[in-house]
Design a protein around this motif. Structure first.
Motif, PDB file in Angstrom:
ATOM      1  N   GLU A   1      68.453 -26.413  -8.841  1.00 38.50           N
ATOM      2  CA  GLU A   1      67.036 -26.506  -9.183  1.00 38.50           C
ATOM      3  C   GLU A   1      66.232 -27.158  -8.062  1.00 38.50           C
ATOM      4  O   GLU A   1      65.116 -26.734  -7.748  1.00 38.50           O
ATOM      5  CB  GLU A   1      66.850 -27.303 -10.478  1.00 38.50           C
ATOM      6  N   LEU A   2      66.814 -28.179  -7.428  1.00 33.88           N
ATOM      7  CA  LEU A   2      66.118 -28.835  -6.331  1.00 33.88           C
ATOM      8  C   LEU A   2      65.936 -27.894  -5.146  1.00 33.88           C
ATOM      9  O   LEU A   2      64.872 -27.844  -4.523  1.00 33.88           O
ATOM     10  CB  LEU A   2      66.899 -30.082  -5.911  1.00 33.88           C
ATOM     11  N   GLY A   3      66.959 -27.131  -4.812  1.00 30.28           N
ATOM     12  CA  GLY A   3      66.845 -26.173  -3.716  1.00 30.28           C
ATOM     13  C   GLY A   3      65.859 -25.070  -4.008  1.00 30.28           C
ATOM     14  O   GLY A   3      65.083 -24.659  -3.123  1.00 30.28           O
ATOM     15  N   LEU A   4      65.838 -24.563  -5.245  1.00 32.99           N
ATOM     16  CA  LEU A   4      64.900 -23.502  -5.593  1.00 32.99           C
ATOM     17  C   LEU A   4      63.455 -23.989  -5.541  1.00 32.99           C
ATOM     18  O   LEU A   4      62.558 -23.243  -5.127  1.00 32.99           O
ATOM     19  CB  LEU A   4      65.228 -22.961  -6.989  1.00 32.99           C
ATOM     20  N   ARG A   5      63.241 -25.222  -5.944  1.00 35.73           N
ATOM     21  CA  ARG A   5      61.872 -25.747  -5.864  1.00 35.73           C
ATOM     22  C   ARG A   5      61.437 -25.892  -4.407  1.00 35.73           C
ATOM     23  O   ARG A   5      60.291 -25.581  -4.056  1.00 35.73           O
ATOM     24  CB  ARG A   5      61.770 -27.093  -6.572  1.00 35.73           C
TER      25      ARG A   5
ATOM     26  N   GLU B   1      55.715 -22.425 -15.421  1.00 34.71           N
ATOM     27  CA  GLU B   1      54.305 -22.207 -15.092  1.00 34.71           C
ATOM     28  C   GLU B   1      54.152 -21.136 -14.020  1.00 34.71           C
ATOM     29  O   GLU B   1      53.332 -20.223 -14.142  1.00 34.71           O
ATOM     30  CB  GLU B   1      53.693 -23.520 -14.612  1.00 34.71           C
ATOM     31  N   ALA B   2      54.948 -21.251 -12.962  1.00 35.10           N
ATOM     32  CA  ALA B   2      54.821 -20.300 -11.864  1.00 35.10           C
ATOM     33  C   ALA B   2      55.206 -18.887 -12.296  1.00 35.10           C
ATOM     34  O   ALA B   2      54.499 -17.918 -11.999  1.00 35.10           O
ATOM     35  CB  ALA B   2      55.685 -20.753 -10.691  1.00 35.10           C
ATOM     36  N   ALA B   3      56.332 -18.767 -12.998  1.00 33.89           N
ATOM     37  CA  ALA B   3      56.755 -17.439 -13.443  1.00 33.89           C
ATOM     38  C   ALA B   3      55.741 -16.837 -14.412  1.00 33.89           C
ATOM     39  O   ALA B   3      55.471 -15.631 -14.382  1.00 33.89           O
ATOM     40  CB  ALA B   3      58.133 -17.532 -14.098  1.00 33.89           C
ATOM     41  N   LEU B   4      55.157 -17.676 -15.259  1.00 30.05           N
ATOM     42  CA  LEU B   4      54.152 -17.186 -16.211  1.00 30.05           C
ATOM     43  C   LEU B   4      52.916 -16.675 -15.483  1.00 30.05           C
ATOM     44  O   LEU B   4      52.366 -15.620 -15.832  1.00 30.05           O
ATOM     45  CB  LEU B   4      53.786 -18.316 -17.167  1.00 30.05           C
ATOM     46  N   GLU B   5      52.483 -17.396 -14.460  1.00 36.23           N
ATOM     47  CA  GLU B   5      51.305 -16.951 -13.705  1.00 36.23           C
ATOM     48  C   GLU B   5      51.579 -15.656 -12.953  1.00 36.23           C
ATOM     49  O   GLU B   5      50.731 -14.758 -12.913  1.00 36.23           O
ATOM     50  CB  GLU B   5      50.879 -18.050 -12.733  1.00 36.23           C
ATOM     51  N   TYR B   6      52.768 -15.543 -12.374  1.00 35.49           N
ATOM     52  CA  TYR B   6      53.081 -14.328 -11.617  1.00 35.49           C
ATOM     53  C   TYR B   6      53.178 -13.114 -12.545  1.00 35.49           C
ATOM     54  O   TYR B   6      52.700 -12.024 -12.216  1.00 35.49           O
ATOM     55  CB  TYR B   6      54.379 -14.513 -10.845  1.00 35.49           C
ATOM     56  N   ARG B   7      53.799 -13.289 -13.686  1.00 37.31           N
ATOM     57  CA  ARG B   7      53.900 -12.168 -14.623  1.00 37.31           C
ATOM     58  C   ARG B   7      52.537 -11.805 -15.198  1.00 37.31           C
ATOM     59  O   ARG B   7      52.245 -10.629 -15.437  1.00 37.31           O
ATOM     60  CB  ARG B   7      54.875 -12.519 -15.739  1.00 37.31           C
ATOM     61  N   SER B   8      51.708 -12.804 -15.413  1.00 41.50           N
ATOM     62  CA  SER B   8      50.357 -12.522 -15.906  1.00 41.50           C
ATOM     63  C   SER B   8      49.521 -11.827 -14.839  1.00 41.50           C
ATOM     64  O   SER B   8      48.751 -10.905 -15.138  1.00 41.50           O
ATOM     65  CB  SER B   8      49.679 -13.831 -16.333  1.00 41.50           C
ATOM     66  N   GLU B   9      49.659 -12.262 -13.597  1.00 40.35           N
ATOM     67  CA  GLU B   9      48.911 -11.621 -12.517  1.00 40.35           C
ATOM     68  C   GLU B   9      49.324 -10.167 -12.337  1.00 40.35           C
ATOM     69  O   GLU B   9      48.494  -9.314 -11.994  1.00 40.35           O
ATOM     70  CB  GLU B   9      49.144 -12.396 -11.224  1.00 40.35           C
ATOM     71  N   ALA B  10      50.601  -9.863 -12.611  1.00 41.12           N
ATOM     72  CA  ALA B  10      51.085  -8.488 -12.516  1.00 41.12           C
ATOM     73  C   ALA B  10      50.742  -7.667 -13.756  1.00 41.12           C
ATOM     74  O   ALA B  10      51.006  -6.459 -13.787  1.00 41.12           O
ATOM     75  CB  ALA B  10      52.588  -8.473 -12.283  1.00 41.12           C
ATOM     76  N   GLY B  11      50.177  -8.300 -14.794  1.00 41.02           N
ATOM     77  CA  GLY B  11      49.842  -7.588 -16.021  1.00 41.02           C
ATOM     78  C   GLY B  11      51.024  -7.317 -16.924  1.00 41.02           C
ATOM     79  O   GLY B  11      50.936  -6.482 -17.838  1.00 41.02           O
ATOM     80  N   ASP B  12      52.131  -8.011 -16.723  1.00 35.58           N
ATOM     81  CA  ASP B  12      53.325  -7.839 -17.553  1.00 35.58           C
ATOM     82  C   ASP B  12      53.222  -8.813 -18.725  1.00 35.58           C
ATOM     83  O   ASP B  12      53.889  -9.856 -18.772  1.00 35.58           O
ATOM     84  CB  ASP B  12      54.585  -8.095 -16.721  1.00 35.58           C
TER      85      ASP B  12
ATOM     86  N   GLN C   1      60.037 -14.677  -6.889  1.00 39.60           N
ATOM     87  CA  GLN C   1      61.471 -14.540  -7.142  1.00 39.60           C
ATOM     88  C   GLN C   1      62.147 -15.893  -7.313  1.00 39.60           C
ATOM     89  O   GLN C   1      62.982 -16.075  -8.212  1.00 39.60           O
ATOM     90  CB  GLN C   1      62.120 -13.768  -5.999  1.00 39.60           C
ATOM     91  N   TYR C   2      61.785 -16.862  -6.479  1.00 36.09           N
ATOM     92  CA  TYR C   2      62.372 -18.192  -6.622  1.00 36.09           C
ATOM     93  C   TYR C   2      61.971 -18.825  -7.954  1.00 36.09           C
ATOM     94  O   TYR C   2      62.799 -19.466  -8.625  1.00 36.09           O
ATOM     95  CB  TYR C   2      61.926 -19.080  -5.465  1.00 36.09           C
TER      96      TYR C   2
END
Length: 536
Positions: free
Chosen positions: A154-158, A192-203, A175-176
């Motif tokens: 988790e630390l490396g992915l952040r 939060e980040a994944a939610l924003e990216y999926r929302s921005e893509a309209g998914d 992706q990260y």
């Protein structure tokens, strides 16, 4: 504490045993190797206890001597470890403060005292030191190694996510973030980040799945979760409105259950009902929203709910909105706009002026200009209201990150932030150029207006004759006119002045007379060259 209690109980039991033997004296004889030893029972018990204590002491002494090398080694190892952790802590503090030299020095000392395999924080210190020194490639490689280790994944992915955001690599950052959210859904930043990216893509389906049910957490967290879910449901309903009105209506209804005053969800549900020809339910939703929010979009949709209505029918619906929320600027504006379409100029003017008093804004003054143009065509008053519109604040709009949109959106197109649009007055520059398109259109309309002819009004026929004679006796002087001066009639009687003042007072609008009074039809018709002049 337990050991002390056991020791106390042992001493008490030993004392009780000796007391019991003291109360019951006796003799003990021991024959061993042809020798006989006679002693009391108390002495024999004391000898037995002393022998046991001596054996235990000898065992402890032998154990201490036997394990002393290991104990000494463990002592020095613990001391070395403590020094290593102290250096690691100092290095992390230096890295956080931006001290690259101090962080690098403490990193070298930590590596000499601790093993990187045993303490993962050494990798973090090394990555942060590399970032401070500007060696981003080394830091990224270190974060990749940390992401492959289950203990520091988790630390490396952040770290990789933040580096991707810094470089502007949105796809890599997405992706990260999704990888971190999949491995550790409890991480707020990843979710939060994944939610924003999926929302921005309209998914929206995947975004709702990632959001979860939100049953756990504090009351504030549950409230935030409900708001986000309402936003996502409304966004999905907006996408499904054309193809699947029923599905859009259900999503919007669920969003209203989570936030009963969420205007975009109510508008979409009402539009879905209108597409199903259910005007009664659509009107009920809009009326409830109107009573709660008095939103301009609600008023516009309510007034124009049926495409086949006449202008009079739309006026009646607007008046119904005003009855629900009296003395409201949006209600007054809706009635004024509908009255203008119905050609009821008196009502339109009264409501528009009342709306401008309650909330001076651009649309109210433009509406007054339209009313003036449709009713009288007085170019001076039209100029006046257009000038007021240029100076007035802009109308409220859906605004996010400094931009406006004609309709509500779930995601900001600038930052990708979810639920960023708010209904408020857009930010305007003070004493600066107006960049709004509507203001530019108004300015262009003002520039293209025809020139005005300003005429004076004689008080009496006798006075006109006297002035004509005096004018004929004067020499003609031609000069360049730089600024029009007010025309004064020095010989106007007092009664005529009072009549003219009262007439001007009756025609004065609530914001004062316009700078350019324009042209009156009775003054323009049949005038001669002595009664007026043209500026252009």
């Amino acid at each position: 504490m337990v050991r002390i209690l056991v020791f106390v109980l042992f001493v008490l039991a030993l004392a009780a045993g000796f007391a019991w033997l003291a109360d019951r004296p006796g003799e003990l004889s021991v024959i061993w190797q042809g020798q006989r030893a006679d002693m009391s029972l108390m002495v024999a018990a004391t000898l037995v206890v002393s022998l046991i204590a001596a054996v235990m002491f000898c065992w402890w002494l032998v154990r201490v001597v036997w394990t002393s090398p290991h104990s000494i080694q463990r002592y020095f190892r613990a001391r070395k470890r403590d020094r290593g952790y102290q250096a690691l802590s100092t290095g992390l503090i230096a890295a956080g403060a931006g001290d690259a030299a101090g962080a690098r020095k403490m990193l070298t000392r930590t590596k000499g005292l601790l093993s990187a395999d045993q303490e993962p924080l050494i990798h973090l210190l090394e990555a942060q030191a590399a970032m401070i020194e500007g060696r981003y490639d080394d830091a990224r490689r270190k974060f990749e190694l940390m992401a492959d280790d289950p203990e520091t994944r988790e630390l490396g992915l952040r770290g990789l996510y933040l580096e991707a955001r810094r470089l502007g690599a949105s796809e890599a950052a997405r992706q990260y973030a999704e990888r971190a959210a999949e491995k550790a859904p409890q991480l707020p930043w990843a979710t939060e980040a994944a939610l924003e990216y999926r929302s921005e893509a309209g998914d929206w389906d995947e975004a709702l799945k990632l959001l979860g049910d939100g049953r756990s957490g504090s009351a504030e967290e549950k409230k935030v979760h409900a708001r986000r879910k309402a936003v996502l449901l409304t966004a999905r309903a907006a996408d499904r409105l054309d193809a699947d009105p029923k599905g859009a209506r259900e999503d919007a209804h669920q969003a209203l259950k989570l936030d009963e005053n969420f205007v975009p969800a109510g508008l979409i549900e009402a539009k879905a009902y209108l597409r199903e020809d259910n005007l009664r339910k659509a009107a009920a939703i809009l009326e409830r929203l109107w009573k709660a929010t008095a939103h301009g979009d609600v008023a516009r949709l309510y007034v124009r709910a049926r495409s086949g209505d006449s202008a009079t029918d739309r006026l009646k619906r607007a008046e119904k909105l005003e009855a629900m929320r009296p003395n409201n600027a949006e209600a007054l504006y809706a009635v004024a706009e509908a009255a203008l379409e119905a050609r009821d100029f008196a009502l339109a003017r009264a409501k528009a002026e009342a709306a401008a008093r309650l909330s001076p804004r651009e649309s109210a003054f433009l509406l007054l200009a339209d009313i003036e143009d449709a009713e009288t065509g007085d170019q001076g008053r039209i100029r006046h209201w257009m000038n007021q519109a240029l100076k007035a604040p802009r109308d409220p709009a859906w605004t996010a990150d400094g931009i406006t949109a004609p309709e509500w959106r779930a995601v900001s197109p600038v930052t990708g932030r979810l639920d960023a649009f708010e209904w408020k007055t857009p930010v305007s520059e003070l004493q600066g150029p107006i960049e709004d398109g509507s203001a530019g259109a108004v300015d262009e309309a003002i520039r293209t207006l025809p020139p005005l002819a300003i005429a004076t009004k004689p008080a009496r026929a006798e006075q006109v004759v006297k002035e004509e004679k005096a004018e004929a006796a004067r020499p003609v002087v031609v000069a360049a006119v730089t600024e029009p001066a007010p025309v004064k009639i020095a010989t106007m009687p007092e009664q005529a002045k009072a009549d003219a003042a009262s007439q001007k007072e009756e025609e004065r609008p609530f914001y004062g007379l316009p700078d350019d009074p324009g042209v009156k039809e009775d003054a323009v018709a049949k005038r001669d060259g002595t009664s007026g002049f043209r500026l252009f």
